[in-house]
Motif scaffolding. Structure first.
Motif, PDB file in Angstrom:
ATOM      1  N   ARG A  29       0.843  -1.203   0.000  1.00  0.00           N
ATOM      2  CA  ARG A  29       0.000   0.000   0.000  1.00  0.00           C
ATOM      3  C   ARG A  29       0.881   1.257   0.000  1.00  0.00           C
ATOM      4  O   ARG A  29       0.397   2.357  -0.179  1.00  0.00           O
ATOM      5  CB  ARG A  29      -0.924  -0.017   1.204  1.00  0.00           C
ATOM      6  CG  ARG A  29      -0.223   0.161   2.525  1.00  0.00           C
ATOM      7  CD  ARG A  29      -1.193   0.111   3.681  1.00  0.00           C
ATOM      8  NE  ARG A  29      -1.443  -1.270   4.090  1.00  0.00           N
ATOM      9  CZ  ARG A  29      -2.168  -1.604   5.139  1.00  0.00           C
ATOM     10  NH1 ARG A  29      -2.742  -0.677   5.858  1.00  0.00           N
ATOM     11  NH2 ARG A  29      -2.324  -2.869   5.473  1.00  0.00           N
ATOM     12  N   SER A 141     -13.439 -10.884  -0.398  1.00  0.00           N
ATOM     13  CA  SER A 141     -12.907  -9.968   0.618  1.00  0.00           C
ATOM     14  C   SER A 141     -13.998  -9.633   1.636  1.00  0.00           C
ATOM     15  O   SER A 141     -13.764  -8.888   2.572  1.00  0.00           O
ATOM     16  CB  SER A 141     -12.414  -8.692  -0.052  1.00  0.00           C
ATOM     17  OG  SER A 141     -13.506  -8.033  -0.674  1.00  0.00           O
ATOM     18  N   ASN A 145     -15.955  -4.938   9.784  1.00  0.00           N
ATOM     19  CA  ASN A 145     -14.871  -4.386  10.604  1.00  0.00           C
ATOM     20  C   ASN A 145     -15.252  -4.186  12.067  1.00  0.00           C
ATOM     21  O   ASN A 145     -14.370  -4.093  12.916  1.00  0.00           O
ATOM     22  CB  ASN A 145     -14.416  -3.032  10.045  1.00  0.00           C
ATOM     23  CG  ASN A 145     -13.355  -3.196   8.971  1.00  0.00           C
ATOM     24  OD1 ASN A 145     -12.997  -4.309   8.602  1.00  0.00           O
ATOM     25  ND2 ASN A 145     -12.839  -2.081   8.475  1.00  0.00           N
ATOM     26  N   PHE A 183      -8.033 -12.917   7.761  1.00  0.00           N
ATOM     27  CA  PHE A 183      -8.375 -11.502   7.921  1.00  0.00           C
ATOM     28  C   PHE A 183      -7.801 -10.721   6.750  1.00  0.00           C
ATOM     29  O   PHE A 183      -7.014 -11.255   5.973  1.00  0.00           O
ATOM     30  CB  PHE A 183      -7.807 -10.921   9.233  1.00  0.00           C
ATOM     31  CG  PHE A 183      -6.369 -10.478   9.133  1.00  0.00           C
ATOM     32  CD1 PHE A 183      -6.048  -9.132   8.981  1.00  0.00           C
ATOM     33  CD2 PHE A 183      -5.337 -11.406   9.165  1.00  0.00           C
ATOM     34  CE1 PHE A 183      -4.714  -8.731   8.874  1.00  0.00           C
ATOM     35  CE2 PHE A 183      -4.015 -11.011   9.066  1.00  0.00           C
ATOM     36  CZ  PHE A 183      -3.701  -9.670   8.921  1.00  0.00           C
ATOM     37  N   GLU A 184      -8.272  -9.516   6.599  1.00  0.00           N
ATOM     38  CA  GLU A 184      -7.791  -8.585   5.573  1.00  0.00           C
ATOM     39  C   GLU A 184      -8.480  -8.844   4.248  1.00  0.00           C
ATOM     40  O   GLU A 184      -8.323  -9.933   3.707  1.00  0.00           O
ATOM     41  CB  GLU A 184      -6.264  -8.680   5.400  1.00  0.00           C
ATOM     42  CG  GLU A 184      -5.690  -7.543   4.594  1.00  0.00           C
ATOM     43  CD  GLU A 184      -4.258  -7.823   4.176  1.00  0.00           C
ATOM     44  OE1 GLU A 184      -3.442  -6.930   4.284  1.00  0.00           O
ATOM     45  OE2 GLU A 184      -3.972  -8.954   3.736  1.00  0.00           O
ATOM     46  N   PRO A 185      -9.231  -7.900   3.727  1.00  0.00           N
ATOM     47  CA  PRO A 185      -9.327  -6.518   4.200  1.00  0.00           C
ATOM     48  C   PRO A 185     -10.264  -6.311   5.394  1.00  0.00           C
ATOM     49  O   PRO A 185     -10.206  -5.254   6.015  1.00  0.00           O
ATOM     50  CB  PRO A 185      -9.858  -5.759   2.980  1.00  0.00           C
ATOM     51  CG  PRO A 185     -10.673  -6.766   2.252  1.00  0.00           C
ATOM     52  CD  PRO A 185      -9.956  -8.075   2.439  1.00  0.00           C
ATOM     53  N   PHE A 187     -11.500  -6.818   9.173  1.00  0.00           N
ATOM     54  CA  PHE A 187     -10.683  -7.044  10.373  1.00  0.00           C
ATOM     55  C   PHE A 187     -11.449  -7.648  11.554  1.00  0.00           C
ATOM     56  O   PHE A 187     -10.844  -8.107  12.510  1.00  0.00           O
ATOM     57  CB  PHE A 187     -10.029  -5.730  10.811  1.00  0.00           C
ATOM     58  CG  PHE A 187      -9.032  -5.225   9.803  1.00  0.00           C
ATOM     59  CD1 PHE A 187      -7.924  -5.990   9.467  1.00  0.00           C
ATOM     60  CD2 PHE A 187      -9.207  -4.000   9.165  1.00  0.00           C
ATOM     61  CE1 PHE A 187      -6.997  -5.546   8.526  1.00  0.00           C
ATOM     62  CE2 PHE A 187      -8.289  -3.554   8.225  1.00  0.00           C
ATOM     63  CZ  PHE A 187      -7.180  -4.325   7.902  1.00  0.00           C
ATOM     64  N   HIS A 217      -2.838 -17.547   4.125  1.00  0.00           N
ATOM     65  CA  HIS A 217      -4.118 -17.082   4.650  1.00  0.00           C
ATOM     66  C   HIS A 217      -4.507 -17.648   6.012  1.00  0.00           C
ATOM     67  O   HIS A 217      -5.676 -17.860   6.303  1.00  0.00           O
ATOM     68  CB  HIS A 217      -5.232 -17.398   3.641  1.00  0.00           C
ATOM     69  CG  HIS A 217      -5.194 -16.527   2.428  1.00  0.00           C
ATOM     70  ND1 HIS A 217      -6.180 -16.510   1.471  1.00  0.00           N
ATOM     71  CD2 HIS A 217      -4.267 -15.626   2.009  1.00  0.00           C
ATOM     72  CE1 HIS A 217      -5.879 -15.647   0.518  1.00  0.00           C
ATOM     73  NE2 HIS A 217      -4.710 -15.101   0.816  1.00  0.00           N
ATOM     74  N   ALA A 248       1.996 -12.023   7.588  1.00  0.00           N
ATOM     75  CA  ALA A 248       0.571 -12.143   7.253  1.00  0.00           C
ATOM     76  C   ALA A 248       0.468 -12.695   5.844  1.00  0.00           C
ATOM     77  O   ALA A 248       1.044 -13.727   5.559  1.00  0.00           O
ATOM     78  CB  ALA A 248      -0.129 -10.796   7.408  1.00  0.00           C
ATOM     79  N   ASP A 249      -0.236 -11.995   4.963  1.00  0.00           N
ATOM     80  CA  ASP A 249      -0.385 -12.502   3.595  1.00  0.00           C
ATOM     81  C   ASP A 249       0.715 -11.864   2.749  1.00  0.00           C
ATOM     82  O   ASP A 249       0.436 -11.064   1.857  1.00  0.00           O
ATOM     83  CB  ASP A 249      -1.791 -12.125   3.080  1.00  0.00           C
ATOM     84  CG  ASP A 249      -2.126 -12.809   1.768  1.00  0.00           C
ATOM     85  OD1 ASP A 249      -1.474 -13.814   1.438  1.00  0.00           O
ATOM     86  OD2 ASP A 249      -3.046 -12.331   1.083  1.00  0.00           O
TER      87      ASP A 249
END
Ligand code: RM4
Ligand code: MN
Length: 388
Positions: A29, A141, A145, A183-185, A187, A217, A248-249
C-alpha cells in the motif's frame, strides 16, 4: 515412494500453475516499484509465463484474474496461449475492487450489489467456457470491521445462495475452488475465514466444489499440513495457492520463508495420493514480486515447489509406517528429517536433463536474453499492475 525412477516420474508429471498477476507490477500500500519490460496486457503476461514453462517444463498453465486480464475475445487469448506452448488455467474472480463492494459483494446487505457480484462470477464461468478452463477460484474480501456492523449468520445465508447459483451454472468438468482467508481486508469477521467454513459450504454445494488452501491465509503457527491431510481424506482439497510469508499474507516466493513447512505440506500431499493427477489437486502459485525480477522469481518458486515435492517423495513410507506402528517417536521423526535434509538438486537436475531441459532453469532463462529484449521492446503503453 522411494525408488529413484518412480520419484523421477512423479516429478516429471507434476504441474505447477503460475499467476498472470505475478508478472505485472506490484507493491504494498506504500509503493509500487515499476520494472522495465513488464507486460502491458494479458497477451504479454502469457508470453512471460511461457518463458517459465520453457525452462522448467512443468508450468504450462497460467491463472487469469478477471477483470485484470479482461480481453475482447477469450478464445483468441486461449489460442495465443497455445501458440506460445502454454494454456489458460484457473479463472480468478474479482469482486473486491468496485466502490459498490465496500460492505461486501455476495454477502452485501443490498440485493442489487449481490446480483452484480454473482453476475460477475457467472461471467467468469462464461470465460472458462471460452478458454477451456476447469477451475473457478473464488476468494471473497467480504466481511465486517466492527461488532454489530452486520448479521454474521445472515451473511452466511447470502453467501450460500450466491455459491449455489454459480455452482448450478458449472459445466460437467468445471469446479468451484473456494478460498478462505483469516483476515484482511476485513478485520472483525471475514465471511470465509477458515477451511472449516469453506469446507462446509463446499460440502453443501456438492462434488464440484472444493477448498483451495492459500498458504498465506492462516494465523501464524497454524498447522497447514493438518488441513491438507484432512481435506485430501475427504476428497475436498481442490488445490493450493502457494506463496510464503513471515507475518501475514506476504505473498513472497513459495518456499522462501519456510521450506520446511512446504516440505511438510508436500509430504501430506504425496503420502495421501494428492500427486496423482486424478485427484485434481491444482498446484498454483499466488504471489507477487515487488522488489525482485518477476520471471526469475516465478522460476525460483516453481523450483522450490519441486524441491519440496522431491523431498516428500523421498520419505521412506515403509520405515515411517513401521516406526509409527511401534510407537517409536524418534525413529518416525528421523525418517521425515532424513528426507528433508537430502539435497535433491542433483536429482532435479537429472530429471530436467532427461526431459531435454537445461539442468539450471535460471541460467537457461538468463541465456535467452528475454529480459533485455522485453525491456527494449515493451516501451510505451501502460504496464500491467495490481488492480490493472
Ligand atoms: C487474494 C487471494 C486470491 C488472489 C488475490 C490476488 O488475497 O489470495 O487468491 O486472487 O488475492
Ligand atoms: Mn490466493
Amino acid at each position: 515412494m522411494s525408488e529413484r525412477s518412480a520419484v523421477k516420474s512423479a516429478l516429471k508429471a507434476q504441474r505447477i500453475e503460475t499467476p498472470s498477476w505475478g508478472y505485472g507490477n506490484s507493491g504494498t500500500r506504500f509503493k509500487v516499484f515499476a520494472q522495465p519490460g513488464v507486460p502491458r496486457d494479458p497477451f504479454e503476461k502469457l508470453a512471460d509465463a511461457a518463458q517459465v514453462h520453457a525452462v522448467t517444463g512443468v508450468a504450462p498453465k497460467v491463472s487469469l484474474h478477471i477483470p485484470w486480464d479482461r480481453v475482447e475475445d477469450y478464445a483468441e487469448l486461449a489460442a495465443h496461449a497455445h501458440g506460445l506452448g502454454v494454456e489458460i488455467g484457473a479463472v480468478n474472480a474479482n469482486v473486491f475492487q468496485d466502490d459498490d463492494y465496500k460492505l461486501g459483494s455476495v454477502t452485501h446487505p443490498d440485493a442489487h450489489v449481490r446480483r452484480k457480484a454473482v453476475d460477475h462470477l457467472l461471467e467468469c464461468v462464461d470465460i472458462m467456457d471460452a478458454t477451456g478452463s476447469r477451475d473457478l477460484k473464488l476468494w471473497f474480501s467480504d466481511g465486517t470491521n466492527y461488532p454489530g456492523q452486520d448479521d454474521i449468520a445472515a451473511r452466511q445465508g447470502r453467501l450460500a445462495e450466491a455459491l449455489a447459483e454459480v455452482y448450478a451454472r458449472l459445466g460437467d468438468t468445471q469446479r468451484i475452488l473456494l478460498e478462505y482467508k483469516l483476515f484482511e481486508p476485513a478485520f472483525y469477521t471475514m465471511d470465509v475465514p477458515d477451511w472449516g467454513t469453506a469446507f462446509a459450504h463446499c460440502l453443501t454445494l456438492g462434488p464440484k466444489a472444493q477448498v483451495v488452501v492459500d498458504t498465506g491465509h492462516h494465523a501464524p503457527g497454524t498447522n497447514i499440513e493438518f488441513i491438507v491431510a484432512f481435506l485430501l481424506r475427504e476428497g475436498k482439497l481442490g488445490g493450493f495457492d502457494f506463496n510464503s510469508r513471515f507475518y501475514a499474507d506476504d505473498d513472497l516466493m513459495a518456499g522462501a520463508a519456510d521450506p520446511f513447512q512446504l516440505f511438510r505440506i508436500m509430504h501430506e500431499v504425496a503420502k495421501n495420493g494428492g500427486l496423482d493427477a486424478r485427484t485434481g489437486v491444482a498446484f498454483m502459485l499466488d504471489q507477487c514480486h515487488n522488489i525482485e525480477a518477476k520471471i526469475p522469481a516465478v522460476i525460483r518458486s516453481v523450483m522450490n515447489v519441486q524441491e519440496a515435492t522431491a523431498k516428500a517423495l523421498l520419505v521412506d513410507l515403509d520405515a515411517l509406517g513401521a516406526a509409527q506402528q511401534s510407537g517409536d517417536v524418534l525413529a518416525a521423526n528421523a525418517v521425515l528429517m532424513d528426507a528433508f535434509a537430502t539435497d535433491v538438486r542433483p536429482l532435479l537436475a537429472e530429471v530436467r536433463e532427461e526431459t531435454g531441459l537445461n539442468p539450471d532453469p535460471l541460467a537457461a532463462y538468463r541465456a535467452t536474453g528475454w529480459a533485455e529484449k522485453t525491456a527494449a521492446e515493451r516501451v510505451g503503453g501502460e504496464q500491467a499492475g495490481w488492480g490493472a
